[in-house]
Scaffold this active site. Structure first.
Site, PDB file in Angstrom:
ATOM      1  N   GLN B  37       0.933  -1.299   0.086  1.00  0.00           N
ATOM      2  CA  GLN B  37       0.157  -0.078   0.078  1.00  0.00           C
ATOM      3  C   GLN B  37       1.010   1.284  -0.217  1.00  0.00           C
ATOM      4  O   GLN B  37       1.915   1.335   0.317  1.00  0.00           O
ATOM      5  CB  GLN B  37      -1.002   0.047   1.232  1.00  0.00           C
ATOM      6  N   ASP B 162      -7.591  -4.532  14.973  1.00  0.00           N
ATOM      7  CA  ASP B 162      -7.228  -2.871  14.739  1.00  0.00           C
ATOM      8  C   ASP B 162      -7.021  -2.829  13.343  1.00  0.00           C
ATOM      9  O   ASP B 162      -5.915  -2.499  12.928  1.00  0.00           O
ATOM     10  CB  ASP B 162      -6.239  -2.431  15.875  1.00  0.00           C
ATOM     11  N   SER B 163      -8.112  -3.126  12.651  1.00  0.00           N
ATOM     12  CA  SER B 163      -7.822  -3.069  11.209  1.00  0.00           C
ATOM     13  C   SER B 163      -8.187  -1.799  10.254  1.00  0.00           C
ATOM     14  O   SER B 163      -8.904  -0.791  10.838  1.00  0.00           O
ATOM     15  CB  SER B 163      -8.696  -4.224  10.526  1.00  0.00           C
ATOM     16  N   ASP B 165     -10.498  -0.553   6.911  1.00  0.00           N
ATOM     17  CA  ASP B 165     -12.153  -0.646   6.564  1.00  0.00           C
ATOM     18  C   ASP B 165     -12.380  -2.264   6.005  1.00  0.00           C
ATOM     19  O   ASP B 165     -11.310  -2.594   5.407  1.00  0.00           O
ATOM     20  CB  ASP B 165     -12.450   0.424   5.644  1.00  0.00           C
TER      21      ASP B 165
END
Lengths: 291, 291
Positions: B37, B162-163, B165
């Site tokens: 990313q 704790d991701s 969306d």
């Protein structure tokens, strides 16, 4: 505050907080300059209609219920006998509608400085204006500060200040002379509620309100918190002040109204202060340290 | 999601919700494409530093404390003996830091798919990374779903998800196979907490999580709410699921840590559901009707 409408996005930029919020719009269905301000209504793609005054977002169909229920219901549900209620501002009539739900209320004064806001709301937000023709409702299109000064001592049970931000016309609503006249016009057991900006962005305003309300004689002051997507930071507050006694965190009654946000749990939860805000407000009231 | 940087404003537009949030920026101090990313760090004028992944805001210095405390503390303070804690995602290390505050925790696994997020956070958000060298911390740069499947049955006390969306890489974290492997790897009395999007915008996701978590065997599921300025709508949620028993709304202990948001009142208040959300979640659990 700086507003722009570009490529179908309405944007409210708050220079002070360095943040902005935007909604995708499909149409502007109303635009007028009243004697006091510019009043616009937009159709948004996903938030229903949007009302702005001088480019500042007042409400959207999608989340207005949170604001109006939280300005009106906690005080109405805590007060033992709210016969006579005054609303200062609140021209969109959403707060008025919440107050009028209560049979115990016998007389409601709505004191809005700009009659055009009421008329625009009646046209474009008619679902908020269902109480406007209620015989208990008395509308006064005049300055809320002057109106409060003219009220008889100990004549009102609840005063709800549903104003714009403390800049320009509404600035005086956050100052001691106004608070003093509110305090004077409230009956014993009287409660005042005032929208008090963002707990994240405007802690100075909230602290100052606590200090000023106490300095004019209110015996207890508490701030309640709620989310509000269309206002800066998405997090908003109302500050409640008691003429005498202590503000109970538990409501006396929870009427069986078709609320969308408010209920017994939310009433109590709204008074829970985050650690940072509790520390700040201890400056105004060292006794609140416990809890 | 559509991001733009124009005239010193960073804007995250969410096409689905038709809303956008912007911050005034003074500089972009980091920009890299990892194998997974795009990772960027901005200096904002009023919110400190801002971390984005693929153009989506992850955190700002100004309000990150609310998110990290509310993902970690309610479960940690409710669990009777949180010896072994796993964090799925959480590469900025803010959740890890909150967990490491607890002396009762003996082993922490951080399972972050992109090591570069951790390294960028260590460089630009070093104040969040103070626990990274704690001997109790074990970092795994791998896929959280696969990692969970490999854990022994009944081996973990608390799993914090704790991701990002539930689109793209994180989508599997919101599906039943993952929930089943979390349930399996939790010890009796085990708790899972997962960020669960906006109560205003994503009610379908929250309802679906309740239904899916119950369907894989969790005995109780509750959603807690908190403000979060930099996320869509400014209002966010975490959903907590218990392997067995009922989730207590009251914490067992409130440690004397220097919290900025969390405290005993906030813990209980976060579980208060607005009327509209209570009605929606009754579809998943008719027993929650009371309250």
């Amino acid at each position: 505050m700086d507003t722009s409408v570009e490529q179908n996005w309405f944007t409210e930029r708050d220079g002070l907080s360095g943040s902005a919020f935007s909604l995708e719009i499909t149409d502007r269905i109303h635009d007028e300059q009243s004697s006091l301000q510019r009043i616009e209504v937009y159709e948004t793609r996903t938030f229903g209609r949007l009302l702005t005054l001088d480019g500042v977002i007042m409400l959207s169909d999608r989340d207005q219920f949170i604001y109006h229920e939280m300005i009106a219901q906690p005080a109405l549900c805590m007060h033992p006998q709210p016969n006579h209620v005054a609303i200062i501002g609140g021209g969109d009539c959403g707060t008025l509608q919440q107050v009028a739900l209560h049979d115990r209320v016998q007389h409601i004064d709505l004191v809005e400085i700009d009659e055009r806001v009421v008329r625009v709301s009646e046209r474009f937000f008619s679902y908020l204006c269902t109480a406007n023709t209620d015989p208990r409702v008395h509308m006064h299109f005049s300055d809320g500060i002057a109106w409060c000064e003219q009220q008889a001592e100990s004549s009102l049970d609840v005063i709800l200040v549903d104003s714009t931000d403390p800049v320009g016309p509404a600035e005086g609503l956050f100052r001691e002379p106004f608070f003093r006249s509110v305090h004077r016009s409230l009956k014993p057991q009287g409660l005042m509620v005032q929208q008090s900006e963002s707990p994240l962005l405007h802690q100075d305003i909230i602290l100052q309100m606590h200090q000023r309300l106490r300095s004019v004689g209110f015996s207890d002051v508490k701030t309640l918190l709620f989310p509000l997507c269309v206002y800066p930071s998405g997090w908003w507050s109302a500050t409640i002040a008691a003429k005498d006694g202590v503000i109970p965190v538990t409501p006396l009654i929870i009427p069986d109204f078709p609320f969308h946000y408010y209920n017994n749990d939310i009433h109590q939860a709204a008074f829970a202060l985050p650690a940072f805000l509790r520390r700040i407000l201890e400056q105004a009231d060292p006794e609140q340290k416990s809890g």
